[in-house]
Design a protein around this motif. Structure first.
Motif, PDB file in Angstrom:
ATOM      1  N   LYS A  41     -10.971 -10.074  15.262  1.00 49.39           N
ATOM      2  CA  LYS A  41     -11.593 -10.224  13.943  1.00 49.39           C
ATOM      3  C   LYS A  41     -13.103  -9.969  14.014  1.00 49.39           C
ATOM      4  O   LYS A  41     -13.923 -10.855  13.759  1.00 49.39           O
ATOM      5  CB  LYS A  41     -11.304 -11.623  13.375  1.00 49.39           C
ATOM      6  CG  LYS A  41      -9.817 -11.897  13.200  1.00 49.39           C
ATOM      7  CD  LYS A  41      -9.567 -13.283  12.639  1.00 49.39           C
ATOM      8  CE  LYS A  41      -8.095 -13.545  12.459  1.00 49.39           C
ATOM      9  NZ  LYS A  41      -7.807 -14.895  11.916  1.00 49.39           N
TER      10      LYS A  41
ATOM     11  N   ARG B 140     -17.325 -13.784   9.925  1.00 47.69           N
ATOM     12  CA  ARG B 140     -16.515 -13.584   8.717  1.00 47.69           C
ATOM     13  C   ARG B 140     -15.029 -13.812   8.975  1.00 47.69           C
ATOM     14  O   ARG B 140     -14.249 -13.926   8.023  1.00 47.69           O
ATOM     15  CB  ARG B 140     -16.767 -12.188   8.145  1.00 47.69           C
ATOM     16  CG  ARG B 140     -18.200 -12.083   7.627  1.00 47.69           C
ATOM     17  CD  ARG B 140     -18.545 -10.736   7.038  1.00 47.69           C
ATOM     18  NE  ARG B 140     -19.847 -10.872   6.408  1.00 47.69           N
ATOM     19  CZ  ARG B 140     -20.064 -10.982   5.083  1.00 47.69           C
ATOM     20  NH1 ARG B 140     -19.030 -10.946   4.250  1.00 47.69           N
ATOM     21  NH2 ARG B 140     -21.278 -11.121   4.597  1.00 47.69           N
TER      22      ARG B 140
ATOM     23  N   GLN C 162     -12.420 -12.020   9.824  1.00 51.69           N
ATOM     24  CA  GLN C 162     -11.513 -11.121   9.114  1.00 51.69           C
ATOM     25  C   GLN C 162     -11.043 -10.004  10.045  1.00 51.69           C
ATOM     26  O   GLN C 162     -11.821  -9.458  10.839  1.00 51.69           O
ATOM     27  CB  GLN C 162     -12.221 -10.490   7.913  1.00 51.69           C
ATOM     28  CG  GLN C 162     -12.594 -11.466   6.809  1.00 51.69           C
ATOM     29  CD  GLN C 162     -11.395 -11.904   5.998  1.00 51.69           C
ATOM     30  OE1 GLN C 162     -10.493 -11.115   5.726  1.00 51.69           O
ATOM     31  NE2 GLN C 162     -11.367 -13.171   5.632  1.00 51.69           N
TER      32      GLN C 162
ATOM     33  N   THR D 128     -10.755  -4.752   5.307  1.00 55.29           N
ATOM     34  CA  THR D 128     -10.138  -5.829   6.080  1.00 55.29           C
ATOM     35  C   THR D 128      -8.636  -5.853   5.848  1.00 55.29           C
ATOM     36  O   THR D 128      -8.154  -5.578   4.747  1.00 55.29           O
ATOM     37  CB  THR D 128     -10.740  -7.189   5.700  1.00 55.29           C
ATOM     38  OG1 THR D 128     -10.407  -7.506   4.337  1.00 55.29           O
ATOM     39  CG2 THR D 128     -12.246  -7.184   5.856  1.00 55.29           C
TER      40      THR D 128
ATOM     41  N   ALA E 115      -5.682  -7.642   5.103  1.00 58.78           N
ATOM     42  CA  ALA E 115      -5.190  -8.896   4.526  1.00 58.78           C
ATOM     43  C   ALA E 115      -4.486  -8.586   3.213  1.00 58.78           C
ATOM     44  O   ALA E 115      -4.715  -7.541   2.597  1.00 58.78           O
ATOM     45  CB  ALA E 115      -6.346  -9.871   4.281  1.00 58.78           C
TER      46      ALA E 115
END
Length: 417
Positions: A362, A384, A386, A403, A405
């Motif tokens: 990440k 962060r 992410q 990112t 997600a």
């Protein structure tokens, strides 16, 4: 003595003793390798997954930590993107983003997210599949043509394909859509599709392909009658590119440029036109490779990784005659995805540096390279927390990041406090 320092010093002593591997640095002259500073502190201090393995030369892993001096800021341009996989800056300052379930969108420079672009063929989004990379034609300014890779549903399974289409002036639709290339064989699986697309200065598409992960298909990374685990070089019509190294060789697919790769989701050309990829290792052994025509990069015969179970990769070694050594490797892994050599004016300090997204750790990795070797590593944006899927440089010199997600974000990295 702690383990990381022990590994680092062992590598230095190994190099100092004159031990070398013929193919250790992708044909670069080892005598031209930059010296490692005496005050070097390796950035990576965690225990290696495979501590008994040793690097082939000094600086091949656990590079000196470096730190960006210039101030920078990170703006969240957009949220609500579903598993964004690629970001491609357009000449007008807008950004083309792919989403894994099968959508493309235009995001404005100010962060307004457009509706899904119509005309995208159906994808197979299971597992690691879906809509993957997107790249602009070198003549995009005049023909508005784009290319994208995706896991295509097929009879008996799926595989990575490349499509081409013309983006409308308003950015809302694609026309003249056609699938120009289909990797073979079709396989009923959901992992290791690759796939990045990059245009070389020769105007050809360099396409990275994974070997589909499963133990029964993994050996195809070394088999010339399969596209799996290969870098391919094709024309904008999907044909084998003239001058490919195995064209005309009996039993070899003519699109193959290099072989012995695992799952490359990061590739980029540097300012000198050299092609680099960052290959995902298994447990341990993510690799940075400088790609040369017709070379074999080892997987699964040569690797610095191990199975996720902790067992060795069957019948593998870390070095073998006829197989290329990685320029650099990570152990533990970062799970690399997306890559960009920085050439902009916004951050003079970063010029020539390679940025790589990290999914597992990440973060955004910055690598400093000298004479084809990594001499420094920095980990950015760790705060962060992410998964970073892709990083690209815009015409404004900023870096743009997406990112990984369900509620994925698009970030802009630019000068500032």
């Amino acid at each position: 003595m702690n383990k990381p320092l022990h590994i680092f010093l062992a590598a230095v002593l190994l190099a100092g003793a004159g031990t070398s591997c013929k193919n250790s640095v992708n044909s670069d002259d080892p005598s031209q390798a930059p010296e490692i500073p005496e005050n070097c502190s390796p950035l990576e201090t965690r225990a290696a997954n495979v501590p008994e393995q040793k690097p082939a030369f000094a600086g091949q892993t656990r590079a000196c930590g470096i730190k960006t001096e210039a101030a920078y800021k990170v703006d969240v341009l957009a949220t609500g993107l579903e598993k964004p996989w690629a970001v491609e800056p357009l000449p007008d300052g807008t950004l083309l983003v792919t989403e894994k379930p099968g959508r493309m969108r235009i995001v404005s420079a100010s962060g307004t997210v457009g509706e899904p672009i119509s005309g995208v063929p159906k994808v197979d989004p299971k597992g690691q599949g879906g809509l993957l990379d997107v790249a602009l034609s070198p003549d995009f300014a005049s023909n508005r043509t784009i290319f994208w890779s995706f896991s295509e549903p097929r009879d008996g399974g799926n595989a990575t394909s490349v499509a081409r289409g013309v983006l409308s002036a308003d950015g809302k639709s694609l026309s003249q859509v056609s699938v120009i290339f289909r990797a073979m064989p079709t396989y009923d699986g959901d992992k290791h599709f690759g796939s990045r697309l990059a245009f070389g200065s020769d105007g050809m598409i360099y396409m990275t392909l994974g070997e589909r992960s499963d133990i029964e298909i993994r050996p195809q990374a070394q088999q010339m009658n399969s596209h799996m685990g290969k870098i391919l070089r094709i024309t904008t019509d999907g044909a084998p590119a003239p001058g490919n190294p195995f064209m005309g060789q009996q039993g070899a697919l003519p699109e193959i440029w290099s072989l012995g790769h695992r799952n490359m989701q990061a590739s980029a050309f540097d300012a000198e036109g050299n092609f680099w990829v960052v290959d995902m290792g298994p447990q341990g052994g993510d690799e940075l490779n400088k790609i040369e025509k017709g070379k074999n990069y080892g997987w699964p015969v040569v690797t610095y990784g191990e199975e996720y179970s902790g067992k060795p990769i069957p019948n593998s070694v870390t070095a073998k005659e006829g197989y290329e050594q990685p320029v650099y490797y990570w152990d533990p892994v970062i799970a690399p995805s997306g890559a960009q050599f920085y050439s902009g004016s916004a951050f003079p300090e970063w010029r020539g540096n390679l940025f790589v997204g990290g999914l597992k750790d990440k973060l955004l990795v910055r690598l400093k390279l000298e004479n084809g070797r990594v001499t420094g590593e920095e980990h950015l944006l760790k705060d962060r927390n992410q998964r970073i899927r892709d990083v690209r440089q815009g015409p404004d010199g900023a870096l743009y990041v997406v990112t990984d997600a369900s509620n994925g974000e698009l970030w802009k990295i630019s000068p500032g406090n």
